[in-house]
Scaffold this motif. Sequence first.
Motif, PDB file in Angstrom:
ATOM      1  N   ALA A  32      37.693  -0.248  53.951  1.00 18.55           N
ATOM      2  CA  ALA A  32      37.406   0.911  53.102  1.00 18.55           C
ATOM      3  C   ALA A  32      38.325   0.916  51.879  1.00 18.55           C
ATOM      4  CB  ALA A  32      37.582   2.176  53.920  1.00 18.55           C
ATOM      5  N   HIS A  33      38.412   2.045  51.215  1.00 14.41           N
ATOM      6  CA  HIS A  33      39.519   2.305  50.303  1.00 14.41           C
ATOM      7  C   HIS A  33      39.402   1.832  48.854  1.00 14.41           C
ATOM      8  CE1 HIS A  33      40.649   2.765  54.372  1.00 14.41           C
ATOM      9  NE2 HIS A  33      41.341   1.675  54.514  1.00 14.41           N
ATOM     10  N   HIS A 108      35.209   7.431  49.295  1.00 16.43           N
ATOM     11  CA  HIS A 108      35.534   8.564  50.153  1.00 16.43           C
ATOM     12  C   HIS A 108      35.291   9.814  49.339  1.00 16.43           C
ATOM     13  CE1 HIS A 108      37.598   6.334  53.339  1.00 16.43           C
ATOM     14  NE2 HIS A 108      38.007   5.537  52.384  1.00 16.43           N
ATOM     15  N   PHE A 158      45.652   7.388  48.918  1.00 16.53           N
ATOM     16  CA  PHE A 158      45.883   5.979  48.583  1.00 16.53           C
ATOM     17  C   PHE A 158      46.861   5.918  47.426  1.00 16.53           C
ATOM     18  CE2 PHE A 158      42.097   5.972  51.025  1.00 16.53           C
ATOM     19  CZ  PHE A 158      42.183   4.803  51.755  1.00 16.53           C
TER      20      PHE A 158
HETATM   21 CU   LIG Z   1      38.769   3.946  52.906  1.00 20.74          CU
END
Ligand SMILES: [Cu+2]
Length: 167
Positions: A32-33, A108, A158
Motif C-alpha cells: 500500500a502507501h 487511502h 506516512f
Molecule cells: Cu497503504
Amino acid sequence: MKSSRRKLAAVAAGVGIAPLVTVVLPATSAFAHGYVSSPPSRQAQCAQRVVQCGQIQWEPQSVEGPKGLKSCSGGNGRFSDLDDDSKAWRATSVGQSVTFNWTFTARHSTRNYEYFLNGKSLGVFKGQSSSHTVNLGGVTGRQKVLAVWNIADTGNAFYACVDLQVQ
Ligand SMILES: [Cu+2]
C-alpha cells in the motif's frame, strides 16, 4: 485464442484459493502507501540507488508510523537509514516556493498533508491533490523538510524527509 483460453483456465484454477487470500490481505500492508517522489525524498533516493540503504530501497512507499511523529523513518527501526543526516542525501536546489509531489502505490482516505521545517508547520493541505506548494519562509542554505500524509481512517501517517538547497 488458444492462449487466452489457457489464461482463463489459470484464473479459474486460482479461484479455489481466493478465500485464503481474502483472510491474509488485511494483515499485510507492504504494497500500500505512498511517498514524496519530487523533489526526491530520502526514500526515493534509496529506491533510485542514489544513496545506499537497507530495506527501504525495496519499499519507499512504506514509511508508515503513528500520527504526530517528527522523524524521517516514522519510527521504523528497519528504515533507520532515513534518520541518518550523515548519509550522502542529495539536496535539490529550490527557491522559496517548493512544490512537493507524492507517488502512491495504493490510495487511502486522506485527512490531510502537513509539511514541517525545523519543527514548525509550513502548511496543511486537505483534498485530493497529491501536489502541494509551500513557502519556506525566508530560510536559505541546506534544509530538511518533513512531509506527512495523515490517513483519515487509521491512526497512522506516512513520513518522508526531503533535503533541499534553498537559494
Ligand atoms: Cu497503504
